[in-house]
Design an enzyme around this catalytic site. Structure first.
Site, mmCIF file in Angstrom:
data_model
loop_
_atom_site.group_PDB
_atom_site.id
_atom_site.type_symbol
_atom_site.label_atom_id
_atom_site.label_comp_id
_atom_site.label_asym_id
_atom_site.label_seq_id
_atom_site.Cartn_x
_atom_site.Cartn_y
_atom_site.Cartn_z
ATOM 1 N N THR A 40 72.631 -5.569 -7.900
ATOM 2 C CA THR A 40 71.937 -5.153 -9.115
ATOM 3 C C THR A 40 71.426 -3.727 -9.028
ATOM 4 O O THR A 40 71.395 -3.005 -10.018
ATOM 5 C CB THR A 40 70.767 -6.113 -9.410
ATOM 6 O OG1 THR A 40 71.287 -7.426 -9.588
ATOM 7 C CG2 THR A 40 70.015 -5.702 -10.660
ATOM 8 N N TYR A 54 73.841 -7.984 -17.294
ATOM 9 C CA TYR A 54 74.384 -6.694 -16.875
ATOM 10 C C TYR A 54 75.542 -6.954 -15.917
ATOM 11 O O TYR A 54 75.783 -8.088 -15.479
ATOM 12 C CB TYR A 54 73.312 -5.856 -16.181
ATOM 13 C CG TYR A 54 72.647 -6.566 -15.022
ATOM 14 C CD1 TYR A 54 73.193 -6.515 -13.746
ATOM 15 C CD2 TYR A 54 71.495 -7.326 -15.216
ATOM 16 C CE1 TYR A 54 72.617 -7.193 -12.693
ATOM 17 C CE2 TYR A 54 70.904 -8.007 -14.168
ATOM 18 C CZ TYR A 54 71.466 -7.934 -12.910
ATOM 19 O OH TYR A 54 70.891 -8.619 -11.876
ATOM 20 N N THR A 120 70.469 -9.044 -4.584
ATOM 21 C CA THR A 120 69.333 -9.879 -4.167
ATOM 22 C C THR A 120 69.699 -11.332 -3.869
ATOM 23 O O THR A 120 68.952 -12.018 -3.181
ATOM 24 C CB THR A 120 68.224 -9.864 -5.242
ATOM 25 O OG1 THR A 120 68.755 -10.340 -6.473
ATOM 26 C CG2 THR A 120 67.667 -8.464 -5.420
ATOM 27 N N ASP A 121 70.841 -11.807 -4.360
ATOM 28 C CA ASP A 121 71.146 -13.231 -4.208
ATOM 29 C C ASP A 121 71.269 -13.658 -2.752
ATOM 30 O O ASP A 121 70.852 -14.757 -2.381
ATOM 31 C CB ASP A 121 72.431 -13.581 -4.964
ATOM 32 C CG ASP A 121 72.195 -13.740 -6.460
ATOM 33 O OD1 ASP A 121 71.023 -13.689 -6.883
ATOM 34 O OD2 ASP A 121 73.180 -13.912 -7.200
ATOM 35 N N LYS A 193 64.144 -14.980 -1.544
ATOM 36 C CA LYS A 193 64.094 -14.824 -2.992
ATOM 37 C C LYS A 193 63.509 -16.097 -3.584
ATOM 38 O O LYS A 193 64.119 -17.152 -3.550
ATOM 39 C CB LYS A 193 65.498 -14.557 -3.544
ATOM 40 C CG LYS A 193 65.518 -14.205 -5.028
ATOM 41 C CD LYS A 193 66.934 -13.835 -5.477
ATOM 42 C CE LYS A 193 66.959 -13.435 -6.943
ATOM 43 N NZ LYS A 193 68.332 -13.037 -7.372
ATOM 44 N N GLU A 313 59.895 -37.828 10.793
ATOM 45 C CA GLU A 313 60.846 -38.294 9.779
ATOM 46 C C GLU A 313 62.108 -38.880 10.417
ATOM 47 O O GLU A 313 62.583 -39.926 10.012
ATOM 48 C CB GLU A 313 61.239 -37.181 8.794
ATOM 49 C CG GLU A 313 60.098 -36.604 7.979
ATOM 50 C CD GLU A 313 59.552 -37.606 6.973
ATOM 51 O OE1 GLU A 313 60.230 -38.603 6.672
ATOM 52 O OE2 GLU A 313 58.434 -37.378 6.481
#
Length: 356
Positions: A40, A54, A120-121, A193, A313
């Protein structure tokens, strides 16, 4: 005539001295290389109103640098276009190529810091991979933006300016790979993120390392997990990464997804609910995969705050499984790939997850 000549000579001398002083000042500036990969921060929208719609990876690195003349006062900057892709399309081969280039630059005496522009992903994954594999104390800063440069209130220019300031700063040396977004300095290990659309997208469960205000860094803490110079992994010795995938846990999850995703892989990361919980019907499938040599790593899908306790767990000792500690699933995958280039021993893998 004589006076006029003296005045001209004085003016010429002053200009030469000023030019020499400017050249000396420029020589004194740190040398920072910007490695561009797309994303981006190199994106463009159809109009200034397009902040979320975009095309990514459109603007080359030389134009990014030319659009920030303020950088010339911070460092002597040059750019290289390594890739021009949206980061969701990053592959293991891309990681290897980028990390090897960063490592090579870090060895050069005429390079003081390195900035990587990135979508950013998957930015957090690349930052962590560099943090694990590049042996240098020189600052490495990964940076992106949530809005393209064509948008109103675009954040990329300031993020990049901050990144170059941090990469040029001696204070950033030895702190591992860093991420500068939204005026914050984050650890490449911890940051993730946490939200899209908003500019404050990147968060760490343990908080930022510092802040950047008008180009000045203010530090509050330092990383304690092993990284860069302390790491036992070296990108110069890694030629390929083993296959590691992620299986997502959720209500009504079918057991057969684990075998379908994990079969034949070196490891499978279970993105479990809560404390890396595993549905009762999925346990036999994971046990079967482990008996076939697939490492099983329990992580938590909890956003910015998952923390998996060993033998809570699930009886990890009994099943010969590994827990991801506080790493999210995508970062657990990165560490698993890197660790598996050195060992397939479960106890050694668990040690690595505690230490890195």
């Amino acid at each position: 005539m004589y006076l006029s000549y003296r005045l001209r000579a004085l003016a010429a001398g002053t200009a030469l001295m000023a030019g020499a002083a400017l050249a000396q000042a420029q020589q004194a500036l740190p040398n920072v290389v910007i490695l561009a990969t797309g994303g981006t921060i190199a994106g463009a929208g159809a109009s200034a109103a397009n902040s979320a719609t975009y095309a990514a990876a459109k603007v080359p690195v030389d134009k990014l640098i030319a659009g920030l003349p303020e950088l010339s006062k911070v460092a002597t900057v040059r750019g290289e276009q390594v890739f021009q892709i949206a980061s969701e399309s990053f592959t293991n081969d891309n990681l290897l190529t980028l990390a090897k280039r960063v490592s090579a630059l870090a060895k050069q005496a005429d390079v003081d810091g390195i900035v990587v522009t990135h979508g950013t992903d998957t930015l957090e994954e690349t930052a962590y991979f560099l943090n694990l594999t590049v042996h240098t104390a020189k600052p490495i800063v990964v940076v992106g933006s949530m809005r393209p440069g064509t948008a109103l209130s675009a954040d990329g220019a300031l993020n990049l300016y901050d990144a170059v300031n941090v990469a040029a700063s001696k204070d950033a040396s030895g702190k591992g790979v860093l991420v500068t977004m939204n005026d914050e300095i984050q650890s490449g290990r911890d940051v993730a993120k946490a939200i899209n659309i908003k500019t404050e997208a990147f968060k760490s469960q343990w908080g930022p390392l510092g802040m950047i205000v008008e180009g000045k860094s203010y530090w509050f803490r330092a990383p304690v997990k092993k990284h860069t110079m302390q790491s036992e992994f070296d990108i110069d010795q890694i030629t390929a990464l083993p296959a590691v995938d992620i299986a997502y846990g959720y209500g009504n999850v079918p057991a057969d997804q684990y075998e379908a995703i994990g079969k034949g892989k070196a490891a499978l990361v279970h993105a479990g609910t809560g404390n890396g919980s595993v549905a009762d019907r999925a346990v036999p499938a994971l046990q079967k995969l482990r008996s076939e040599g697939v490492q099983i790593i329990r992580s938590s899908r909890v956003n910015t705050g998952g923390f998996v306790l060993r033998n809570a767990e699930q009886p990890d000792d009994k099943y010969d499984w590994v827990v991801a500690h506080d790493l999210n699933p995508q970062k657990a995958r990165i560490l698993a790939m890197v660790a598996l280039t050195k060992t397939r021993d479960t106890k050694e893998l668990q040690r690595i997850f505690w230490e890195y």
